[in-house]
Write an enzyme that holds these catalytic residues in place. Structure first.
Site, mmCIF file in Angstrom:
data_model
loop_
_atom_site.group_PDB
_atom_site.id
_atom_site.type_symbol
_atom_site.label_atom_id
_atom_site.label_comp_id
_atom_site.label_asym_id
_atom_site.label_seq_id
_atom_site.Cartn_x
_atom_site.Cartn_y
_atom_site.Cartn_z
ATOM 1 N N TYR A 1 38.293 36.427 31.035
ATOM 2 C CA TYR A 1 37.197 35.520 31.382
ATOM 3 C C TYR A 1 37.667 34.380 32.278
ATOM 4 O O TYR A 1 36.961 33.983 33.205
ATOM 5 C CB TYR A 1 36.515 35.002 30.118
ATOM 6 C CG TYR A 1 35.850 36.123 29.356
ATOM 7 C CD1 TYR A 1 34.690 36.710 29.841
ATOM 8 C CD2 TYR A 1 36.404 36.638 28.194
ATOM 9 C CE1 TYR A 1 34.094 37.773 29.182
ATOM 10 C CE2 TYR A 1 35.813 37.693 27.522
ATOM 11 C CZ TYR A 1 34.661 38.257 28.021
ATOM 12 O OH TYR A 1 34.079 39.301 27.371
ATOM 13 N N ASP B 1 37.730 36.715 21.808
ATOM 14 C CA ASP B 1 38.978 36.745 21.058
ATOM 15 C C ASP B 1 40.123 36.302 21.953
ATOM 16 O O ASP B 1 40.086 36.504 23.174
ATOM 17 C CB ASP B 1 39.244 38.158 20.535
ATOM 18 C CG ASP B 1 38.255 38.574 19.457
ATOM 19 O OD1 ASP B 1 37.774 37.690 18.729
ATOM 20 O OD2 ASP B 1 37.970 39.780 19.350
ATOM 21 N N VAL C 1 30.802 42.106 24.107
ATOM 22 C CA VAL C 1 31.151 42.679 25.409
ATOM 23 C C VAL C 1 32.256 43.712 25.180
ATOM 24 O O VAL C 1 33.290 43.401 24.589
ATOM 25 C CB VAL C 1 31.640 41.600 26.395
ATOM 26 C CG1 VAL C 1 32.047 42.222 27.721
ATOM 27 C CG2 VAL C 1 30.562 40.533 26.594
ATOM 28 N N GLY D 1 40.117 48.589 33.500
ATOM 29 C CA GLY D 1 40.955 48.521 34.685
ATOM 30 C C GLY D 1 40.275 48.988 35.954
ATOM 31 O O GLY D 1 40.870 48.971 37.028
ATOM 32 N N GLY E 1 37.372 47.577 36.980
ATOM 33 C CA GLY E 1 36.495 46.491 37.404
ATOM 34 C C GLY E 1 35.121 46.512 36.757
ATOM 35 O O GLY E 1 34.258 45.708 37.102
ATOM 36 N N LEU E 2 34.916 47.427 35.817
ATOM 37 C CA LEU E 2 33.597 47.565 35.201
ATOM 38 C C LEU E 2 33.242 46.379 34.302
ATOM 39 O O LEU E 2 32.085 45.975 34.231
ATOM 40 C CB LEU E 2 33.509 48.871 34.411
ATOM 41 C CG LEU E 2 33.696 50.142 35.248
ATOM 42 C CD1 LEU E 2 33.754 51.371 34.352
ATOM 43 C CD2 LEU E 2 32.601 50.273 36.290
ATOM 44 N N GLY E 3 34.231 45.811 33.622
ATOM 45 C CA GLY E 3 33.979 44.639 32.779
ATOM 46 C C GLY E 3 33.538 43.453 33.605
ATOM 47 O O GLY E 3 32.598 42.729 33.235
ATOM 48 N N LYS E 4 34.176 43.259 34.729
ATOM 49 C CA LYS E 4 33.798 42.176 35.636
ATOM 50 C C LYS E 4 32.373 42.391 36.147
ATOM 51 O O LYS E 4 31.574 41.458 36.206
ATOM 52 C CB LYS E 4 34.786 42.118 36.796
ATOM 53 C CG LYS E 4 34.509 41.012 37.765
ATOM 54 C CD LYS E 4 35.568 40.974 38.863
ATOM 55 C CE LYS E 4 35.263 39.871 39.847
ATOM 56 N NZ LYS E 4 36.250 39.803 40.914
#
Length: 180
Positions: A160, A153, A117, A125, A127-130
């Site tokens: 997460y 990591d 990921v 920052g 919100g794209l990862g969420k």
């Protein structure tokens, strides 16, 4: 780690804020393409599982988040053996840019493992990862996957945990999510 369905919902039926027609969207990103919701006003972001990944562009993305270089032929083989691959592109009609990625391995029935990921640091920052994780979990749910394992990591464990993942067994490296 346990995660309930319904958290981190993602809209999959939206067209890119009128920037693309259905035909343009599908031609550029594949029939499964959908908008990645974002508060960013200048750029549009698109998820796709079917748009081919350029291995050099993927390697550059992964290096941008601090991962060590991996042999291209091995990365290609890993992608071929993945259950699910999701690219996140910053839309540009001439040169879409890969700015996010995730993949899963698994048996396709009961279990899957989330790997690799990454969101380019310039776009972190927003919100794209969420959204990427929500899209990934929704895609796995559509495959009737019952259990998802994620290895992270220590530096990103809080990311997460903030999404509802519970860490096991020692709370520092891996997480689990179970479909209800």
């Amino acid at each position: 780690m346990i995660r309930n369905f319904g958290q981190g919902k993602i809209r999959t039926s939206n067209i890119l804020k009128n920037s693309l027609s259905n035909a343009d969207l599908f031609e550029s990103y594949g029939a499964d393409a959908c908008e990645c919701p974002s508060s960013h006003k200048k750029f549009y972001f698109v998820f796709s599982q079917s748009r081919p990944l350029d291995l050099i562009e993927l390697e550059q993305l992964l290096q941008s988040v601090g991962w060590s270089r991996r042999p291209t032929r091995r990365v290609k083989k890993a992608l071929e053996n993945s259950l699910l691959k999701v690219g996140l592109w910053q839309h540009d009609s001439k040169f879409p840019r890969l700015i996010g990625f995730a993949r899963c391995t698994g048996d396709g029935i009961l279990q899957a493992t989330v790997w690799d990921v990454a969101i380019h640091p310039v776009y972190q920052g927003l919100g794209l990862g969420k959204e990427l994780m929500a899209y990934l979990l929704k895609s796995l749910k559509a495959l009737d996957i019952e259990r998802v394992v994620l290895f992270a990591d220590p530096g990103v464990v809080s990311f997460y945990k903030n999404q509802g993942w519970e860490l096991e067994p020692k709370g520092d490296r891996c997480a689990f999510w179970y479909a209800n």
